[in-house]
Design a protein around this motif. Structure first.
Motif, mmCIF file in Angstrom:
data_model
loop_
_atom_site.group_PDB
_atom_site.id
_atom_site.type_symbol
_atom_site.label_atom_id
_atom_site.label_comp_id
_atom_site.label_asym_id
_atom_site.label_seq_id
_atom_site.Cartn_x
_atom_site.Cartn_y
_atom_site.Cartn_z
ATOM 1 N N UNK A 41 0.884 -1.095 0.180
ATOM 2 C CA UNK A 41 -0.112 0.191 -0.066
ATOM 3 C C UNK A 41 0.931 1.237 -0.145
ATOM 4 N N UNK A 42 1.950 1.161 0.263
ATOM 5 C CA UNK A 42 2.924 2.571 0.594
ATOM 6 C C UNK A 42 3.375 3.198 -0.662
ATOM 7 N N UNK A 43 3.777 2.484 -1.790
ATOM 8 C CA UNK A 43 4.157 3.349 -2.940
ATOM 9 C C UNK A 43 3.369 4.197 -3.531
ATOM 10 N N UNK A 44 2.235 4.025 -3.410
ATOM 11 C CA UNK A 44 1.346 4.947 -4.096
ATOM 12 C C UNK A 44 1.111 6.251 -3.082
ATOM 13 N N UNK A 45 1.508 6.089 -1.966
ATOM 14 C CA UNK A 45 1.461 7.216 -1.099
ATOM 15 C C UNK A 45 2.537 8.044 -1.379
ATOM 16 N N UNK A 46 3.686 7.754 -1.566
ATOM 17 C CA UNK A 46 4.909 8.444 -1.533
ATOM 18 C C UNK A 46 4.888 9.472 -2.882
ATOM 19 N N UNK A 47 5.610 10.469 -2.686
ATOM 20 C CA UNK A 47 5.939 11.492 -4.058
ATOM 21 C C UNK A 47 6.586 10.617 -5.180
ATOM 22 N N UNK A 48 6.253 11.102 -6.406
ATOM 23 C CA UNK A 48 6.672 10.274 -7.768
ATOM 24 C C UNK A 48 8.182 10.159 -7.677
ATOM 25 N N UNK A 67 13.838 8.669 6.626
ATOM 26 C CA UNK A 67 12.956 7.800 6.925
ATOM 27 C C UNK A 67 11.539 8.448 7.635
ATOM 28 N N UNK A 68 11.904 9.530 8.337
ATOM 29 C CA UNK A 68 10.778 10.292 9.097
ATOM 30 C C UNK A 68 10.139 11.058 7.973
ATOM 31 N N UNK A 69 10.628 11.593 6.810
ATOM 32 C CA UNK A 69 9.889 12.308 5.739
ATOM 33 C C UNK A 69 9.195 11.139 5.109
ATOM 34 N N UNK A 70 9.561 10.251 4.643
ATOM 35 C CA UNK A 70 9.142 9.037 3.904
ATOM 36 C C UNK A 70 7.854 8.518 4.640
ATOM 37 N N UNK A 122 2.286 7.124 6.169
ATOM 38 C CA UNK A 122 1.496 6.859 7.131
ATOM 39 C C UNK A 122 0.124 7.305 6.928
ATOM 40 N N UNK A 123 -0.872 6.606 6.211
ATOM 41 C CA UNK A 123 -2.116 6.900 6.245
ATOM 42 C C UNK A 123 -3.075 5.892 6.829
#
Length: 158
Positions: free
Chosen positions: A35-42, A123-126, A131-132
């Motif tokens: 689920x995580x990759x779609x939440x991150x910036x491109x 790590x904190x930024x990503x 974290x949704x």
């Protein structure tokens, strides 16, 4: 006088509770990481995150969830929540390390200590991007379910 050392052999033996906890948390880590990759910036490229989260889940499920079974359902839920928090922290550190390596290849850092400190920042930024509600719900529900399954397995094959 000779000192007698007694070892707890139960800690070293594989049990069904450890197996169920490890496999359950590995599956939880895998599906949560999907689920995580779609939440991150491109620009954030992460390859192998799901397998790494499953590996962390396997280890943490064995060591955290399956370590002390048979203490009741509330303790099992507590162990599941602890394992979920540990899995979240280790995955965020892994994401930070991946991004740090990527930036290191571009020559961004002047010293090794700067690169190591940037692991935490990355790590904190990503992690704050990833974290949704759906990610957290999958992680914590899966970890608690894994702990409950480990408790059931311990009672079933005690």
């Amino acid at each position: 006088m000779q000192k007698v050392v007694l070892r707890d052999t139960q800690m070293a033996l594989p049990t069904t509770a450890k197996l169920f906890g490890a496999v359950g948390l590995a599956a939880t880590g895998f599906f949560t990481a999907e689920l995580i990759p779609e939440k991150l910036h491109p620009g954030a490229e992460i390859h192998g995150l799901a397998l790494m989260a499953a590996s962390f889940g396997l280890l943490l499920g064995w060591r955290v969830i399956g370590m002390h079974p048979g203490k009741g359902l509330t303790k099992a839920v507590e162990r599941g929540l602890h394992a979920a928090i540990y899995l979240l922290l280790w995955t965020m550190l892994f994401l930070g390390a991946l991004q740090m390596m990527r930036e290191m290849m571009r020559g961004r850092y002047g010293s090794p200590s700067e690169a190591l400190l940037d692991i935490l920042a990355q790590g904190m930024r990503l992690g704050s991007e990833a974290i949704q509600l759906d990610v957290l719900a999958t992680l914590f529900c899966g970890a608690v379910l894994s702990a409950m399954l480990a408790e059931w397995a311990w009672k079933r094959w005690q």
